[in-house]
Scaffold this active site. Structure first.
Site, mmCIF file in Angstrom:
data_model
loop_
_atom_site.group_PDB
_atom_site.id
_atom_site.type_symbol
_atom_site.label_atom_id
_atom_site.label_comp_id
_atom_site.label_asym_id
_atom_site.label_seq_id
_atom_site.Cartn_x
_atom_site.Cartn_y
_atom_site.Cartn_z
ATOM 1 N N VAL A 1 0.860 -1.175 0.000
ATOM 2 C CA VAL A 1 0.000 0.000 0.000
ATOM 3 C C VAL A 1 0.900 1.230 0.000
ATOM 4 O O VAL A 1 1.919 1.265 0.695
ATOM 5 C CB VAL A 1 -0.921 0.034 1.234
ATOM 6 N N CYS A 2 0.546 2.223 -0.802
ATOM 7 C CA CYS A 2 1.247 3.504 -0.818
ATOM 8 C C CYS A 2 2.736 3.274 -1.118
ATOM 9 O O CYS A 2 3.081 2.525 -2.030
ATOM 10 C CB CYS A 2 1.020 4.206 0.517
ATOM 11 N N THR A 3 3.625 3.898 -0.357
ATOM 12 C CA THR A 3 5.062 3.785 -0.632
ATOM 13 C C THR A 3 5.656 2.451 -0.202
ATOM 14 O O THR A 3 6.856 2.239 -0.344
ATOM 15 C CB THR A 3 5.840 4.931 0.028
ATOM 16 N N SER B 1 1.864 3.489 -6.558
ATOM 17 C CA SER B 1 2.280 3.996 -5.255
ATOM 18 C C SER B 1 1.526 5.299 -5.011
ATOM 19 O O SER B 1 0.664 5.692 -5.813
ATOM 20 C CB SER B 1 3.797 4.232 -5.237
ATOM 21 N N ALA C 1 -2.313 2.447 -4.560
ATOM 22 C CA ALA C 1 -1.838 3.834 -4.543
ATOM 23 C C ALA C 1 -1.834 4.339 -3.101
ATOM 24 O O ALA C 1 -1.559 3.579 -2.181
ATOM 25 C CB ALA C 1 -2.711 4.677 -5.458
#
Length: 215
Positions: free
Chosen positions: A99-101, A119, A149
């Site tokens: 998830v995300c970074t 990301s 993202a």
């Protein structure tokens, strides 16, 4: 079915907790929060902690691996025990996710090379540094690798994964159980929709402008 959610100092809480509330409802699912050491691991603000109940050495073959993002990701981009663990469990995992970074950590560990991934919108272009094709979509599936993202999209990713594992009906039941029916008061949830001055302000403050190897 064992689900390992990785924790590290200064992670973003919703990156881990959003998917947890979905995946914890999978039939036969067993979620374990994993870190280099057991005990509380604090989020980026330091005012909230999740408890890691297992060390990396104790979780050797999870079916699902999930890596959250957060500012602490910057300290997890160099090779070491965490990367060794990710490469090891990835050999037998059914799904390796982020998830995300968190996708930058997977990329730095060499697990996304030659693949498509996403990301956080401020960080997605950083993926190129590890020969990963950045995709500006909320959820990206490339083989067994599923990346989300920014932050809240982890819920979408987990529901996508639930559908692939258990079928649409179970995934829909989980969605209804957690009443995930977003109706935000503002249309500012993506860089394409938010006011331009807000996008510019956040971009100017972004730690990703010069971050990463070979920056």
């Amino acid at each position: 079915m064992q689900i390992a959610i990785l924790l590290y100092d200064r992670f973003t809480a919703l990156d881990a907790v959003g998917p947890y509330d979905v995946l914890n409802n999978l039939p036969g699912g067993e979620v374990r929060f994993v870190s280099e050491q057991t005990g509380p691991v604090r989020n980026e603000s330091g005012n909230l902690a999740l408890v890691a109940d297992a060390t990396l050495e104790e979780v050797t073959s999870p079916d699902i691996v999930l890596v959250p993002g957060g500012p602490g990701e910057a300290d997890q981009l160099t090779d070491g025990p965490l990367h060794e663990w990710l490469r090891s469990v990835d050999r037998t995992s059914s799904w390796t996710t982020s998830v995300c970074t968190g996708s930058l950590i997977l990329a730095a560990a060499g697990l996304l090379t030659g693949r498509r991934a996403t990301s956080h919108w401020l960080a997605v272009d950083q993926l190129r540094k590890w020969d990963v094709t950045p995709v500006r979509e909320r959820v990206v599936v490339d083989g067994k690798y599923v990346t989300a993202a920014g932050v809240s999209s982890g819920i979408d990713m987990a529901l996508t994964l639930a559908g692939k594992i258990t079928g649409d009906r179970v995934a829909q039941s989980i969605q209804l159980k957690i009443e995930y029916d977003p109706q935000p008061p503002y249309a500012a949830g993506s860089a394409d929709k938010a006011p331009g001055d807000i996008v510019a302000e956040l971009r100017a403050r972004s730690r990703f402008i010069l971050q990463g190897p070979n920056a």
